[in-house]
Write a protein that holds these residues in place. Structure first.
Motif, mmCIF file in Angstrom:
data_model
loop_
_atom_site.group_PDB
_atom_site.id
_atom_site.type_symbol
_atom_site.label_atom_id
_atom_site.label_comp_id
_atom_site.label_asym_id
_atom_site.label_seq_id
_atom_site.Cartn_x
_atom_site.Cartn_y
_atom_site.Cartn_z
ATOM 1 N N UNK A 192 14.407 5.946 -2.214
ATOM 2 C CA UNK A 192 15.562 6.676 -2.118
ATOM 3 C C UNK A 192 15.161 8.380 -2.812
ATOM 4 N N UNK A 193 15.512 9.247 -2.126
ATOM 5 C CA UNK A 193 15.277 10.423 -2.642
ATOM 6 C C UNK A 193 15.781 10.941 -3.819
ATOM 7 N N UNK A 194 16.573 10.362 -4.403
ATOM 8 C CA UNK A 194 17.224 10.807 -5.960
ATOM 9 C C UNK A 194 16.437 9.946 -6.882
ATOM 10 N N UNK A 195 15.537 9.173 -6.477
ATOM 11 C CA UNK A 195 14.627 8.182 -7.382
ATOM 12 C C UNK A 195 13.625 9.255 -8.089
ATOM 13 N N UNK A 196 13.295 9.257 -9.422
ATOM 14 C CA UNK A 196 12.113 9.874 -9.997
ATOM 15 C C UNK A 196 10.927 8.850 -9.655
ATOM 16 N N UNK A 197 9.852 9.456 -9.195
ATOM 17 C CA UNK A 197 8.674 8.495 -8.941
ATOM 18 C C UNK A 197 7.474 9.389 -8.960
ATOM 19 N N UNK A 198 6.367 8.576 -9.145
ATOM 20 C CA UNK A 198 5.062 9.229 -8.791
ATOM 21 C C UNK A 198 4.146 8.282 -7.959
ATOM 22 N N UNK A 199 3.427 8.683 -7.200
ATOM 23 C CA UNK A 199 2.559 7.795 -6.562
ATOM 24 C C UNK A 199 0.957 7.960 -6.697
ATOM 25 N N UNK A 200 0.065 6.977 -6.728
ATOM 26 C CA UNK A 200 -1.170 7.397 -6.652
ATOM 27 C C UNK A 200 -2.023 6.525 -5.760
ATOM 28 N N UNK A 201 -2.905 6.724 -5.321
ATOM 29 C CA UNK A 201 -3.823 5.865 -4.364
ATOM 30 C C UNK A 201 -4.844 5.509 -5.274
ATOM 31 N N UNK A 202 -5.421 4.290 -5.160
ATOM 32 C CA UNK A 202 -6.415 3.727 -6.021
ATOM 33 C C UNK A 202 -7.710 3.993 -5.833
ATOM 34 N N UNK A 208 -15.273 -1.960 -2.400
ATOM 35 C CA UNK A 208 -16.362 -3.035 -2.581
ATOM 36 C C UNK A 208 -15.504 -4.148 -2.373
ATOM 37 N N UNK A 209 -14.237 -4.257 -2.355
ATOM 38 C CA UNK A 209 -13.453 -5.408 -2.371
ATOM 39 C C UNK A 209 -12.738 -5.677 -0.855
ATOM 40 N N UNK A 210 -12.294 -4.405 -0.337
ATOM 41 C CA UNK A 210 -11.359 -4.430 0.695
ATOM 42 C C UNK A 210 -11.345 -3.066 1.526
ATOM 43 N N UNK A 211 -10.913 -3.120 2.834
ATOM 44 C CA UNK A 211 -11.038 -1.888 3.589
ATOM 45 C C UNK A 211 -9.635 -0.916 3.412
ATOM 46 N N UNK A 212 -8.613 -1.684 2.317
ATOM 47 C CA UNK A 212 -7.532 -0.654 1.884
ATOM 48 C C UNK A 212 -7.918 -0.436 0.592
ATOM 49 N N UNK A 213 -7.396 0.951 0.049
ATOM 50 C CA UNK A 213 -7.233 1.197 -1.309
ATOM 51 C C UNK A 213 -5.606 0.896 -1.715
ATOM 52 N N UNK A 214 -5.414 0.569 -3.127
ATOM 53 C CA UNK A 214 -4.120 0.201 -3.607
ATOM 54 C C UNK A 214 -3.255 1.347 -3.388
ATOM 55 N N UNK A 215 -1.853 1.117 -3.230
ATOM 56 C CA UNK A 215 -0.815 2.226 -3.801
ATOM 57 C C UNK A 215 -0.372 2.084 -4.902
ATOM 58 N N UNK A 216 -0.249 2.782 -5.796
ATOM 59 C CA UNK A 216 0.382 2.685 -7.258
ATOM 60 C C UNK A 216 1.688 3.688 -7.447
ATOM 61 N N UNK A 217 2.789 2.931 -7.461
ATOM 62 C CA UNK A 217 4.249 3.667 -7.482
ATOM 63 C C UNK A 217 4.687 3.485 -8.630
ATOM 64 N N UNK A 218 4.921 4.533 -9.276
ATOM 65 C CA UNK A 218 5.762 4.631 -10.671
ATOM 66 C C UNK A 218 7.116 4.892 -10.475
ATOM 67 N N UNK A 219 8.125 4.121 -10.936
ATOM 68 C CA UNK A 219 9.391 4.652 -10.443
ATOM 69 C C UNK A 219 10.200 4.751 -12.027
ATOM 70 N N UNK A 220 10.562 5.983 -12.249
ATOM 71 C CA UNK A 220 11.126 6.508 -13.272
ATOM 72 C C UNK A 220 11.878 7.598 -13.461
ATOM 73 N N UNK A 221 13.275 7.525 -13.698
ATOM 74 C CA UNK A 221 14.109 8.559 -13.560
ATOM 75 C C UNK A 221 13.768 9.770 -14.301
ATOM 76 N N UNK A 222 12.725 9.561 -15.420
ATOM 77 C CA UNK A 222 12.407 10.611 -16.216
ATOM 78 C C UNK A 222 11.256 11.463 -15.553
ATOM 79 N N UNK A 223 11.048 11.090 -14.274
ATOM 80 C CA UNK A 223 10.010 11.681 -13.448
ATOM 81 C C UNK A 223 10.605 12.746 -12.512
ATOM 82 N N UNK A 224 11.716 12.843 -12.362
ATOM 83 C CA UNK A 224 12.757 13.737 -11.603
ATOM 84 C C UNK A 224 12.518 15.003 -12.012
ATOM 85 N N UNK A 225 12.256 15.929 -11.027
ATOM 86 C CA UNK A 225 11.953 17.461 -11.157
ATOM 87 C C UNK A 225 13.175 17.943 -12.105
#
Length: 225
Positions: A192-202, A208-225
């Protein structure tokens, strides 16, 4: 709240310690074999709050677990489409996705059937999709899915955070045959566009373990601009 999604490319009973290196509240794993198998005994003994979905006739399914809090499955009709698992976790609704069989076309249909449910829901998973393949999918394309997301005021966390265009991503999430010369961006999180978030890719050591990298999503209202 930190969520990790990873398509483990099978053999998760030998790989979960790698994923556990990422400290998170909730883990979502696609392409996981049946966790009731004896090979998962240690995993079941050392992890809690586990949910697993596998359709009849399939070898692999979708696993969700948390070592911190309980979650509950939401009663949404899946209309016989695989794999869509909506849950409520820490007072947030999360739709866990591994598109198998119908891929983006099923995802578009599922989305249209649940527009009201999705308005305050985080969507995360392996979509097996990109706008670069729009021409292969008639009208139910990834671009059309983005249009549907606009209708519920959702944004792609990656594309909004980076400012990159769909189909021109500089950070892949998938490498065909684990070949770094064949990169694609096919795993996504829409929030949702009003959520504060940060996304990383592993890190790429996950190759060495998979053909995909993890998605790491941090949801936190303190992360809002």
């Amino acid at each position: 709240m930190k969520i990790v999604f990873w398509n483990c490319n099978d053999g998760f009973q030998k790989k979960y310690s790698k994923l556990d290196e990422i400290s998170a509240d909730l883990y979502i794993v696609a392409e996981c074999r049946d966790i009731n198998n004896d090979k998962f005994t240690t995993f079941r003994e050392t992890h809690k709050n586990i949910m697993y979905l596998k359709q009849d006739g399939d070898i692999k399914g979708l696993l969700i677990y948390s070592n911190k809090d309980k979650f509950t499955k939401q009663d949404w009709n899946d209309y016989n489409m695989d794999y869509y698992l909506p849950i409520c976790f820490q007072d947030k609704k999360i739709l866990c996705v591994w598109t198998k069989h119908g891929y983006i076309e099923d995802l578009c249909t599922y989305t249209q059937l649940h527009m009201n449910d999705l308005k305050d829901t985080i969507i995360i998973g392996d979509f097996n999709s990109s706008v670069i393949w729009d021409k292969k999918h008639g009208r139910r394309t990834h671009s059309f899915f983005n249009h549907l997301m606009n209708g519920v005021n959702h944004i792609s966390a990656y594309h909004t955070q980076t400012g990159e265009q769909f189909g021109k991503e500089t950070q892949p999430t998938f490498f065909l045959h684990r070949n770094e010369l064949q990169p694609y961006h096919i795993d996504y999180s829409y929030v949702p566009e009003n959520d504060g978030y940060h996304l990383e890719i592993g890190n790429r050591d996950f190759l060495d373990y998979s053909d995909h990298l993890p998605l790491i999503l941090d949801i936190n209202n303190d992360l809002k601009d």
